[in-house]
Design a protein around this motif. Structure first.
Motif, PDB file in Angstrom:
ATOM      1  N   CYS A  21      -1.872   5.213 -25.603  1.00 16.92           N
ATOM      2  CA  CYS A  21      -2.554   4.024 -24.541  1.00 16.92           C
ATOM      3  C   CYS A  21      -2.883   2.663 -25.285  1.00 16.92           C
ATOM      4  CB  CYS A  21      -3.388   4.460 -23.476  1.00 16.92           C
ATOM      5  SG  CYS A  21      -4.964   4.776 -24.584  1.00 16.92           S
ATOM      6  N   CYS A  31      -5.115   8.337 -19.814  1.00 20.07           N
ATOM      7  CA  CYS A  31      -4.297   8.895 -20.761  1.00 20.07           C
ATOM      8  C   CYS A  31      -4.422  10.341 -21.274  1.00 20.07           C
ATOM      9  CB  CYS A  31      -4.433   7.947 -22.002  1.00 20.07           C
ATOM     10  SG  CYS A  31      -3.846   8.572 -23.529  1.00 20.07           S
ATOM     11  N   CYS A  79      -6.357   4.881 -29.757  1.00 18.02           N
ATOM     12  CA  CYS A  79      -5.182   5.740 -29.272  1.00 18.02           C
ATOM     13  C   CYS A  79      -3.821   5.172 -29.519  1.00 18.02           C
ATOM     14  CB  CYS A  79      -5.487   6.377 -27.767  1.00 18.02           C
ATOM     15  SG  CYS A  79      -4.319   7.409 -27.243  1.00 18.02           S
ATOM     16  N   CYS A 106      -6.121  10.730 -25.119  1.00 15.66           N
ATOM     17  CA  CYS A 106      -7.564  10.536 -25.456  1.00 15.66           C
ATOM     18  C   CYS A 106      -8.542  10.741 -24.356  1.00 15.66           C
ATOM     19  CB  CYS A 106      -7.540   9.077 -25.982  1.00 15.66           C
ATOM     20  SG  CYS A 106      -7.194   7.944 -24.528  1.00 15.66           S
TER      21      CYS A 106
HETATM   22 ZN   LIG Z   1      -4.913   7.141 -25.125  1.00 18.62          ZN
END
Ligand SMILES: [Zn+2]
Ligand SMILES: [Zn+2]
Length: 259
Positions: free
Chosen positions: A46, A69, A43, A72
Protein backbone atom coordinates in the motif's frame (compact mmCIF):
# COMPACT_ATOMS: atom_id res chain seq x y z
CA UNK A 1 -15.20 -8.66 35.74
CA UNK A 2 -17.68 -9.76 38.33
CA UNK A 3 -17.40 -8.23 41.78
CA UNK A 4 -19.32 -9.65 44.73
CA UNK A 5 -20.26 -7.29 47.55
CA UNK A 6 -22.06 -7.69 50.84
CA UNK A 7 -24.76 -5.32 52.05
CA UNK A 8 -22.29 -3.41 54.23
CA UNK A 9 -20.29 -2.58 51.08
CA UNK A 10 -23.49 -1.26 49.51
CA UNK A 11 -24.24 0.94 52.53
CA UNK A 12 -20.79 2.43 52.94
CA UNK A 13 -19.11 1.90 49.56
CA UNK A 14 -16.13 -0.40 49.15
CA UNK A 15 -12.54 -0.49 48.02
CA UNK A 16 -11.21 -3.43 46.05
CA UNK A 17 -7.81 -4.30 44.63
CA UNK A 18 -8.73 -6.45 41.64
CA UNK A 19 -6.32 -8.83 39.96
CA UNK A 20 -6.93 -8.47 36.24
CA UNK A 21 -5.46 -10.67 33.52
CA UNK A 22 -5.07 -8.26 30.68
CA UNK A 23 -2.88 -7.04 27.84
CA UNK A 24 -0.28 -4.48 28.91
CA UNK A 25 2.25 -2.50 26.93
CA UNK A 26 5.34 -4.56 25.96
CA UNK A 27 8.26 -2.98 27.78
CA UNK A 28 10.89 -4.41 25.41
CA UNK A 29 9.63 -2.50 22.37
CA UNK A 30 7.49 0.09 24.25
CA UNK A 31 4.51 -0.97 22.19
CA UNK A 32 6.09 -0.49 18.76
CA UNK A 33 6.45 -4.23 18.08
CA UNK A 34 9.98 -3.90 16.65
CA UNK A 35 13.16 -5.50 17.95
CA UNK A 36 15.09 -2.83 19.87
CA UNK A 37 17.41 -1.00 17.44
CA UNK A 38 15.20 -1.67 14.44
CA UNK A 39 12.21 0.20 13.11
CA UNK A 40 9.11 -0.40 11.02
CA UNK A 41 9.32 -0.37 7.23
CA UNK A 42 6.90 1.22 4.80
CA UNK A 43 4.49 -1.39 3.47
CA UNK A 44 5.38 -2.48 -0.08
CA UNK A 45 1.80 -3.22 -1.03
CA UNK A 46 0.00 0.00 0.00
CA UNK A 47 3.10 2.23 0.03
CA UNK A 48 2.25 3.43 3.50
CA UNK A 49 -1.35 4.51 2.95
CA UNK A 50 -2.79 1.56 4.89
CA UNK A 51 -5.46 0.82 2.34
CA UNK A 52 -5.61 -0.59 -1.18
CA UNK A 53 -7.90 0.39 -4.01
CA UNK A 54 -9.48 -2.08 -6.32
CA UNK A 55 -11.34 -1.33 -9.52
CA UNK A 56 -14.38 -3.50 -10.09
CA UNK A 57 -16.33 -3.59 -13.35
CA UNK A 58 -20.07 -3.33 -12.86
CA UNK A 59 -23.19 -2.53 -14.86
CA UNK A 60 -22.86 1.15 -14.05
CA UNK A 61 -19.21 1.26 -15.04
CA UNK A 62 -15.98 0.88 -13.16
CA UNK A 63 -16.31 1.20 -9.39
CA UNK A 64 -13.30 1.92 -7.23
CA UNK A 65 -13.43 0.39 -3.77
CA UNK A 66 -11.03 0.95 -0.92
CA UNK A 67 -10.19 -1.67 1.69
CA UNK A 68 -7.66 -1.92 4.50
CA UNK A 69 -4.35 -3.32 3.27
CA UNK A 70 -4.12 -7.02 4.12
CA UNK A 71 -0.34 -7.05 4.32
CA UNK A 72 0.06 -4.38 7.01
CA UNK A 73 -3.49 -4.59 8.53
CA UNK A 74 -3.96 -0.93 7.71
CA UNK A 75 -0.98 0.36 9.66
CA UNK A 76 0.90 1.36 6.50
CA UNK A 77 4.06 -0.14 7.91
CA UNK A 78 5.34 -3.66 8.45
CA UNK A 79 7.74 -4.93 11.08
CA UNK A 80 10.73 -6.63 9.44
CA UNK A 81 12.27 -7.61 12.81
CA UNK A 82 9.47 -8.31 15.29
CA UNK A 83 10.12 -7.88 19.01
CA UNK A 84 10.87 -11.31 20.54
CA UNK A 85 8.99 -10.56 23.75
CA UNK A 86 5.60 -9.77 22.16
CA UNK A 87 6.05 -11.32 18.67
CA UNK A 88 5.52 -7.88 17.20
CA UNK A 89 2.14 -7.34 18.89
CA UNK A 90 3.33 -4.46 21.03
CA UNK A 91 1.53 -5.87 24.06
CA UNK A 92 1.85 -8.89 26.33
CA UNK A 93 -0.53 -10.71 28.70
CA UNK A 94 0.08 -9.85 32.32
CA UNK A 95 -1.63 -9.86 35.69
CA UNK A 96 -2.26 -6.36 36.90
CA UNK A 97 -3.78 -4.95 40.07
CA UNK A 98 -6.52 -2.37 39.57
CA UNK A 99 -7.60 -0.35 42.62
CA UNK A 100 -11.29 0.46 42.53
CA UNK A 101 -13.49 2.56 44.79
CA UNK A 102 -17.03 1.22 44.45
CA UNK A 103 -19.58 3.87 45.40
CA UNK A 104 -22.32 3.23 47.96
CA UNK A 105 -25.78 2.40 46.68
CA UNK A 106 -24.90 -0.03 43.90
CA UNK A 107 -27.10 -3.06 43.28
CA UNK A 108 -26.94 -6.48 41.63
CA UNK A 109 -26.70 -6.25 37.84
CA UNK A 110 -25.22 -2.75 37.84
CA UNK A 111 -22.19 -2.26 35.58
CA UNK A 112 -19.49 0.19 36.55
CA UNK A 113 -17.28 1.48 33.76
CA UNK A 114 -13.65 2.25 34.58
CA UNK A 115 -12.35 4.24 31.60
CA UNK A 116 -8.82 3.35 30.53
CA UNK A 117 -8.47 0.42 32.92
CA UNK A 118 -8.95 -2.24 30.25
CA UNK A 119 -6.52 -3.81 27.84
CA UNK A 120 -3.90 -1.75 26.06
CA UNK A 121 -4.58 -1.61 22.33
CA UNK A 122 -2.47 -3.44 19.72
CA UNK A 123 0.76 -1.72 18.64
CA UNK A 124 0.73 0.49 21.72
CA UNK A 125 -2.78 1.80 21.05
CA UNK A 126 -4.95 3.37 23.74
CA UNK A 127 -6.35 1.41 26.69
CA UNK A 128 -9.89 0.06 26.57
CA UNK A 129 -12.26 0.28 29.54
CA UNK A 130 -12.81 -2.17 32.37
CA UNK A 131 -16.40 -3.01 33.24
CA UNK A 132 -17.32 -4.30 36.68
CA UNK A 133 -20.55 -6.23 37.04
CA UNK A 134 -21.87 -6.00 40.58
CA UNK A 135 -23.44 -8.86 42.52
CA UNK A 136 -24.72 -8.16 46.05
CA UNK A 137 -24.97 -11.18 48.30
CA UNK A 138 -28.18 -11.44 50.29
CA UNK A 139 -27.81 -10.53 53.97
CA UNK A 140 -29.19 -12.92 56.57
CA UNK A 141 -31.03 -10.16 58.45
CA UNK A 142 -31.36 -7.01 56.37
CA UNK A 143 -32.97 -6.67 52.97
CA UNK A 144 -33.17 -3.64 50.74
CA UNK A 145 -36.18 -1.61 49.69
CA UNK A 146 -34.99 1.29 47.56
CA UNK A 147 -32.71 3.27 49.85
CA UNK A 148 -34.22 1.75 52.99
CA UNK A 149 -33.14 -1.35 54.85
CA UNK A 150 -35.76 -3.72 56.27
CA UNK A 151 -35.61 -6.16 59.15
CA UNK A 152 -37.95 -7.89 61.56
CA UNK A 153 -37.65 -7.71 65.35
CA UNK A 154 -39.02 -10.61 67.37
CA UNK A 155 -40.45 -9.20 70.61
CA UNK A 156 -41.72 -11.31 73.51
CA UNK A 157 -45.33 -10.81 74.57
CA UNK A 158 -44.30 -9.38 77.94
CA UNK A 159 -41.85 -6.90 76.37
CA UNK A 160 -44.59 -5.84 73.95
CA UNK A 161 -46.98 -5.23 76.87
CA UNK A 162 -44.54 -3.56 79.27
CA UNK A 163 -42.19 -1.88 76.79
CA UNK A 164 -38.42 -2.15 76.91
CA UNK A 165 -35.21 -0.79 75.50
CA UNK A 166 -33.15 -3.14 73.41
CA UNK A 167 -29.87 -2.88 71.56
CA UNK A 168 -29.87 -4.02 67.96
CA UNK A 169 -26.89 -4.61 65.69
CA UNK A 170 -27.39 -2.35 62.71
CA UNK A 171 -24.86 -2.29 59.88
CA UNK A 172 -23.56 0.93 61.51
CA UNK A 173 -23.03 -0.88 64.80
CA UNK A 174 -25.21 -1.12 67.90
CA UNK A 175 -28.29 1.12 68.11
CA UNK A 176 -30.54 1.47 71.16
CA UNK A 177 -34.15 0.93 70.21
CA UNK A 178 -37.02 1.87 72.49
CA UNK A 179 -40.14 -0.26 72.39
CA UNK A 180 -43.04 1.63 73.90
CA UNK A 181 -45.39 -0.22 76.22
CA UNK A 182 -48.22 -1.67 74.15
CA UNK A 183 -46.33 -1.93 70.86
CA UNK A 184 -48.37 -3.95 68.38
CA UNK A 185 -47.33 -6.73 66.09
CA UNK A 186 -46.98 -5.10 62.65
CA UNK A 187 -45.82 -1.74 63.99
CA UNK A 188 -42.89 -0.31 62.04
CA UNK A 189 -40.06 1.30 63.95
CA UNK A 190 -38.04 3.68 61.82
CA UNK A 191 -34.43 4.54 62.53
CA UNK A 192 -33.69 7.57 60.40
CA UNK A 193 -30.55 7.71 58.30
CA UNK A 194 -29.43 4.11 58.86
CA UNK A 195 -30.30 2.91 55.37
CA UNK A 196 -28.40 3.06 52.10
CA UNK A 197 -26.68 6.09 50.58
CA UNK A 198 -28.16 6.40 47.09
CA UNK A 199 -25.78 6.10 44.14
CA UNK A 200 -26.56 9.70 43.20
CA UNK A 201 -27.08 11.64 46.39
CA UNK A 202 -25.90 11.75 49.96
CA UNK A 203 -29.09 11.46 52.02
CA UNK A 204 -29.14 7.97 53.51
CA UNK A 205 -32.37 6.03 53.60
CA UNK A 206 -33.89 4.65 56.81
CA UNK A 207 -33.75 1.37 58.65
CA UNK A 208 -37.33 0.11 59.05
CA UNK A 209 -37.97 -2.60 61.58
CA UNK A 210 -41.22 -4.53 61.65
CA UNK A 211 -42.31 -5.70 65.11
CA UNK A 212 -43.24 -9.35 65.40
CA UNK A 213 -44.80 -10.21 68.75
CA UNK A 214 -43.98 -13.77 69.75
CA UNK A 215 -46.70 -15.55 71.71
CA UNK A 216 -45.34 -18.08 74.22
CA UNK A 217 -46.18 -21.64 73.22
CA UNK A 218 -45.19 -23.47 76.39
CA UNK A 219 -46.33 -22.38 79.84
CA UNK A 220 -45.84 -24.20 83.10
CA UNK A 221 -48.89 -24.36 85.38
CA UNK A 222 -47.79 -21.32 87.44
CA UNK A 223 -47.37 -19.16 84.29
CA UNK A 224 -50.66 -20.40 82.98
CA UNK A 225 -52.38 -19.47 86.24
CA UNK A 226 -50.87 -15.95 86.03
CA UNK A 227 -52.10 -15.45 82.47
CA UNK A 228 -55.55 -16.72 83.42
CA UNK A 229 -55.62 -14.30 86.33
CA UNK A 230 -54.52 -11.51 83.99
CA UNK A 231 -57.27 -12.43 81.53
CA UNK A 232 -59.89 -12.40 84.29
CA UNK A 233 -58.76 -9.02 85.64
CA UNK A 234 -58.53 -7.26 82.26
CA UNK A 235 -61.79 -8.73 80.93
CA UNK A 236 -60.16 -8.81 77.50
CA UNK A 237 -62.69 -8.59 74.67
CA UNK A 238 -63.36 -11.85 72.87
CA UNK A 239 -61.90 -12.28 69.36
CA UNK A 240 -63.58 -9.94 66.90
CA UNK A 241 -63.71 -10.13 63.12
CA UNK A 242 -62.47 -7.09 61.23
CA UNK A 243 -61.41 -6.13 57.71
CA UNK A 244 -58.36 -8.01 56.41
CA UNK A 245 -55.32 -5.80 56.78
CA UNK A 246 -52.88 -5.94 53.92
CA UNK A 247 -50.77 -3.63 56.03
CA UNK A 248 -47.28 -2.34 55.69
CA UNK A 249 -46.03 -5.16 57.79
CA UNK A 250 -47.40 -7.86 55.51
CA UNK A 251 -45.62 -6.21 52.58
CA UNK A 252 -42.51 -5.87 54.66
CA UNK A 253 -42.52 -9.59 55.42
CA UNK A 254 -43.14 -10.47 51.78
CA UNK A 255 -40.20 -8.38 50.69
CA UNK A 256 -38.13 -9.88 53.43
CA UNK A 257 -38.92 -13.41 52.26
CA UNK A 258 -38.41 -12.64 48.59
CA UNK A 259 -35.08 -11.01 49.34
ZN1 LIG B 1 0.05 -2.12 3.50
ZN1 LIG C 1 7.51 -6.07 22.19
Amino acid sequence: MRVTLDLGDVVFGAHRDLEVDTAVLCETCEGGGCQPGTGPATCDICHGSGHVQRTVRSLIGNVVTSAPCGTCQGYGTTIPYPCATCQGQGRVRARRTVSVDIPAGVETGLRLQLPGSGEVGPAGGPHGDLYLEITVEPHEVFSRDGDDLLATLDVSMSDAILGTTTRIDSLDGPVDLELRAGVQGGDILTIKGRGITPLRGSQRGDLRIGVHVVTPTRLDHKERALIEEFATRTKAPSPKLAEFQQGLFAKLRDRFRNG
